[in-house]
Design a protein around this motif. Structure first.
Motif, PDB file in Angstrom:
ATOM      1  N   GLU A 100       0.826  -1.208   0.000  1.00  0.00           N
ATOM      2  CA  GLU A 100       0.000   0.000   0.000  1.00  0.00           C
ATOM      3  C   GLU A 100       0.855   1.250   0.000  1.00  0.00           C
ATOM      4  O   GLU A 100       0.508   2.255  -0.623  1.00  0.00           O
ATOM      5  CB  GLU A 100      -0.952  -0.004   1.199  1.00  0.00           C
ATOM      6  CG  GLU A 100      -2.048   1.006   1.085  1.00  0.00           C
ATOM      7  CD  GLU A 100      -2.843   0.893  -0.207  1.00  0.00           C
ATOM      8  OE1 GLU A 100      -3.001   1.926  -0.898  1.00  0.00           O
ATOM      9  OE2 GLU A 100      -3.294  -0.210  -0.552  1.00  0.00           O
ATOM     10  N   LEU A 101       2.009   1.201   0.677  1.00  0.00           N
ATOM     11  CA  LEU A 101       2.913   2.353   0.675  1.00  0.00           C
ATOM     12  C   LEU A 101       3.454   2.590  -0.731  1.00  0.00           C
ATOM     13  O   LEU A 101       3.540   3.736  -1.185  1.00  0.00           O
ATOM     14  CB  LEU A 101       4.059   2.149   1.664  1.00  0.00           C
ATOM     15  CG  LEU A 101       5.038   3.312   1.785  1.00  0.00           C
ATOM     16  CD1 LEU A 101       4.312   4.567   2.277  1.00  0.00           C
ATOM     17  CD2 LEU A 101       6.170   2.953   2.734  1.00  0.00           C
ATOM     18  N   GLY A 102       3.795   1.512  -1.435  1.00  0.00           N
ATOM     19  CA  GLY A 102       4.257   1.646  -2.812  1.00  0.00           C
ATOM     20  C   GLY A 102       3.203   2.296  -3.689  1.00  0.00           C
ATOM     21  O   GLY A 102       3.495   3.184  -4.493  1.00  0.00           O
ATOM     22  N   ARG A 103       1.960   1.870  -3.527  1.00  0.00           N
ATOM     23  CA  ARG A 103       0.867   2.474  -4.298  1.00  0.00           C
ATOM     24  C   ARG A 103       0.684   3.945  -3.937  1.00  0.00           C
ATOM     25  O   ARG A 103       0.467   4.782  -4.822  1.00  0.00           O
ATOM     26  CB  ARG A 103      -0.432   1.718  -4.038  1.00  0.00           C
ATOM     27  CG  ARG A 103      -0.448   0.332  -4.614  1.00  0.00           C
ATOM     28  CD  ARG A 103      -1.764  -0.366  -4.343  1.00  0.00           C
ATOM     29  NE  ARG A 103      -1.672  -1.759  -4.704  1.00  0.00           N
ATOM     30  CZ  ARG A 103      -1.892  -2.766  -3.868  1.00  0.00           C
ATOM     31  NH1 ARG A 103      -2.252  -2.552  -2.627  1.00  0.00           N
ATOM     32  NH2 ARG A 103      -1.773  -4.002  -4.283  1.00  0.00           N
ATOM     33  N   ALA A 104       0.750   4.252  -2.644  1.00  0.00           N
ATOM     34  CA  ALA A 104       0.555   5.641  -2.207  1.00  0.00           C
ATOM     35  C   ALA A 104       1.674   6.536  -2.728  1.00  0.00           C
ATOM     36  O   ALA A 104       1.420   7.659  -3.185  1.00  0.00           O
ATOM     37  CB  ALA A 104       0.486   5.703  -0.682  1.00  0.00           C
ATOM     38  N   ILE A 105       2.908   6.045  -2.681  1.00  0.00           N
ATOM     39  CA  ILE A 105       4.029   6.836  -3.197  1.00  0.00           C
ATOM     40  C   ILE A 105       3.826   7.095  -4.684  1.00  0.00           C
ATOM     41  O   ILE A 105       3.965   8.226  -5.158  1.00  0.00           O
ATOM     42  CB  ILE A 105       5.379   6.133  -2.934  1.00  0.00           C
ATOM     43  CG1 ILE A 105       5.715   6.209  -1.455  1.00  0.00           C
ATOM     44  CG2 ILE A 105       6.493   6.764  -3.770  1.00  0.00           C
ATOM     45  CD1 ILE A 105       6.939   5.404  -1.056  1.00  0.00           C
ATOM     46  N   THR A 106       3.470   6.044  -5.424  1.00  0.00           N
ATOM     47  CA  THR A 106       3.235   6.211  -6.854  1.00  0.00           C
ATOM     48  C   THR A 106       2.107   7.200  -7.108  1.00  0.00           C
ATOM     49  O   THR A 106       2.215   8.084  -7.955  1.00  0.00           O
ATOM     50  CB  THR A 106       2.907   4.849  -7.504  1.00  0.00           C
ATOM     51  OG1 THR A 106       4.000   3.961  -7.282  1.00  0.00           O
ATOM     52  CG2 THR A 106       2.651   4.996  -8.987  1.00  0.00           C
ATOM     53  N   ARG A 107       1.035   7.065  -6.346  1.00  0.00           N
ATOM     54  CA  ARG A 107      -0.132   7.939  -6.514  1.00  0.00           C
ATOM     55  C   ARG A 107       0.225   9.400  -6.253  1.00  0.00           C
ATOM     56  O   ARG A 107      -0.077  10.267  -7.055  1.00  0.00           O
ATOM     57  CB  ARG A 107      -1.228   7.467  -5.556  1.00  0.00           C
ATOM     58  CG  ARG A 107      -2.541   8.138  -5.686  1.00  0.00           C
ATOM     59  CD  ARG A 107      -3.662   7.442  -4.890  1.00  0.00           C
ATOM     60  NE  ARG A 107      -3.326   7.007  -3.546  1.00  0.00           N
ATOM     61  CZ  ARG A 107      -3.149   5.736  -3.170  1.00  0.00           C
ATOM     62  NH1 ARG A 107      -3.267   4.754  -4.039  1.00  0.00           N
ATOM     63  NH2 ARG A 107      -2.852   5.435  -1.929  1.00  0.00           N
ATOM     64  N   TYR A 108       0.885   9.679  -5.154  1.00  0.00           N
ATOM     65  CA  TYR A 108       1.171  11.074  -4.803  1.00  0.00           C
ATOM     66  C   TYR A 108       2.344  11.654  -5.573  1.00  0.00           C
ATOM     67  O   TYR A 108       2.380  12.847  -5.824  1.00  0.00           O
ATOM     68  CB  TYR A 108       1.349  11.230  -3.291  1.00  0.00           C
ATOM     69  CG  TYR A 108       0.024  11.084  -2.597  1.00  0.00           C
ATOM     70  CD1 TYR A 108      -0.979  12.034  -2.766  1.00  0.00           C
ATOM     71  CD2 TYR A 108      -0.255   9.969  -1.829  1.00  0.00           C
ATOM     72  CE1 TYR A 108      -2.218  11.892  -2.171  1.00  0.00           C
ATOM     73  CE2 TYR A 108      -1.488   9.820  -1.224  1.00  0.00           C
ATOM     74  CZ  TYR A 108      -2.462  10.787  -1.395  1.00  0.00           C
ATOM     75  OH  TYR A 108      -3.683  10.639  -0.811  1.00  0.00           O
ATOM     76  N   ARG A 109       3.288  10.822  -5.988  1.00  0.00           N
ATOM     77  CA  ARG A 109       4.370  11.331  -6.820  1.00  0.00           C
ATOM     78  C   ARG A 109       3.859  11.615  -8.219  1.00  0.00           C
ATOM     79  O   ARG A 109       4.296  12.546  -8.865  1.00  0.00           O
ATOM     80  CB  ARG A 109       5.538  10.361  -6.857  1.00  0.00           C
ATOM     81  CG  ARG A 109       6.275  10.368  -5.513  1.00  0.00           C
ATOM     82  CD  ARG A 109       7.436   9.456  -5.476  1.00  0.00           C
ATOM     83  NE  ARG A 109       8.465   9.944  -6.366  1.00  0.00           N
ATOM     84  CZ  ARG A 109       9.303   9.145  -6.970  1.00  0.00           C
ATOM     85  NH1 ARG A 109       9.242   7.854  -6.789  1.00  0.00           N
ATOM     86  NH2 ARG A 109      10.222   9.629  -7.761  1.00  0.00           N
ATOM     87  N   ARG A 110       2.903  10.809  -8.688  1.00  0.00           N
ATOM     88  CA  ARG A 110       2.310  11.044  -9.997  1.00  0.00           C
ATOM     89  C   ARG A 110       1.587  12.386  -9.984  1.00  0.00           C
ATOM     90  O   ARG A 110       1.633  13.139 -10.939  1.00  0.00           O
ATOM     91  CB  ARG A 110       1.334   9.930 -10.355  1.00  0.00           C
ATOM     92  CG  ARG A 110       0.796  10.067 -11.766  1.00  0.00           C
ATOM     93  CD  ARG A 110      -0.037   8.879 -12.185  1.00  0.00           C
ATOM     94  NE  ARG A 110       0.799   7.678 -12.224  1.00  0.00           N
ATOM     95  CZ  ARG A 110       0.392   6.494 -11.799  1.00  0.00           C
ATOM     96  NH1 ARG A 110      -0.805   6.326 -11.321  1.00  0.00           N
ATOM     97  NH2 ARG A 110       1.196   5.460 -11.872  1.00  0.00           N
ATOM     98  N   CYS A 111       0.927  12.690  -8.862  1.00  0.00           N
ATOM     99  CA  CYS A 111       0.251  13.989  -8.735  1.00  0.00           C
ATOM    100  C   CYS A 111       1.258  15.128  -8.828  1.00  0.00           C
ATOM    101  O   CYS A 111       0.954  16.204  -9.323  1.00  0.00           O
ATOM    102  CB  CYS A 111      -0.499  14.084  -7.402  1.00  0.00           C
ATOM    103  SG  CYS A 111      -1.927  12.995  -7.324  1.00  0.00           S
ATOM    104  N   ALA A 112       2.467  14.882  -8.349  1.00  0.00           N
ATOM    105  CA  ALA A 112       3.510  15.905  -8.385  1.00  0.00           C
ATOM    106  C   ALA A 112       4.261  15.893  -9.709  1.00  0.00           C
ATOM    107  O   ALA A 112       5.140  16.706  -9.924  1.00  0.00           O
ATOM    108  CB  ALA A 112       4.484  15.699  -7.222  1.00  0.00           C
ATOM    109  N   GLY A 113       3.967  14.924 -10.600  1.00  0.00           N
ATOM    110  CA  GLY A 113       4.589  14.884 -11.910  1.00  0.00           C
ATOM    111  C   GLY A 113       5.821  14.012 -11.995  1.00  0.00           C
ATOM    112  O   GLY A 113       6.458  13.936 -13.020  1.00  0.00           O
ATOM    113  N   ASP A 114       6.202  13.298 -10.932  1.00  0.00           N
ATOM    114  CA  ASP A 114       7.377  12.436 -10.940  1.00  0.00           C
ATOM    115  C   ASP A 114       6.915  11.023 -10.642  1.00  0.00           C
ATOM    116  O   ASP A 114       6.396  10.754  -9.577  1.00  0.00           O
ATOM    117  CB  ASP A 114       8.389  12.895  -9.886  1.00  0.00           C
ATOM    118  CG  ASP A 114       9.680  12.085  -9.924  1.00  0.00           C
ATOM    119  OD1 ASP A 114       9.849  11.270 -10.849  1.00  0.00           O
ATOM    120  OD2 ASP A 114      10.508  12.277  -9.028  1.00  0.00           O
TER     121      ASP A 114
END
Length: 149
Positions: A100-114
């Protein structure tokens, strides 16, 4: 012999020794709760800092990711924070929290464009700049080389 004291909240009301004892007990419980809260906040703040580094994200996004992991795994926020701190020092992270942490990091980094992250979804400082991470949102992200994209 009865002892009386003036109430702080109601200055015109006298308190008996029973009332004073009750108030003393209430204040002791409140004091313990506040001490636990301060300790919990310190642990959570440290975990947010670790997630800022691991996930290369803004503190606000790290807070959201930590909160999401807690809610989606049904694990108390403080416990998730403690696990993340252990992980950041070389320990292991329970599998549901790790995924879930991996998904959350991907989700929120995608929001930031990275969207670059490790194969298990956790970011790593000093990653290879020729890789891009793709995730379908249901599982861990997978690194794809720029040539294979």
């Amino acid at each position: 012999m009865a002892f009386f004291a003036l109430s702080r909240h109601q200055p015109l009301v006298l308190l008996s020794s029973t009332d004073l004892t009750t108030e003393y007990d209430r204040l002791q419980v409140e004091n313990r709760q506040l001490q636990r809260a301060v300790t919990s906040h310190a642990v959570i703040d440290q975990a947010i800092g670790a997630l800022v580094v691991l996930g290369r994200m803004a503190p606000e996004d790290a807070w959201r990711a930590l909160r999401d992991v807690s809610q989606r795994t049904n694990v108390k926020l403080r416990t998730v924070a403690e696990h993340l701190l252990e992980y950041s020092q070389g320990g292991t992270l329970p599998e549901p929290e790790r995924l879930e942490l991996g998904r959350a990091i991907t989700r929120y980094r995608r929001c930031a464009g990275d969207v670059r992250a490790l194969g298990d979804g956790l970011a790593m400082p000093g990653h290879d700049t020729d890789t891009d991470t793709r995730s379908d949102g249901d599982g861990p992200s997978q690194a794809v080389t720029a040539a294979g994209a």
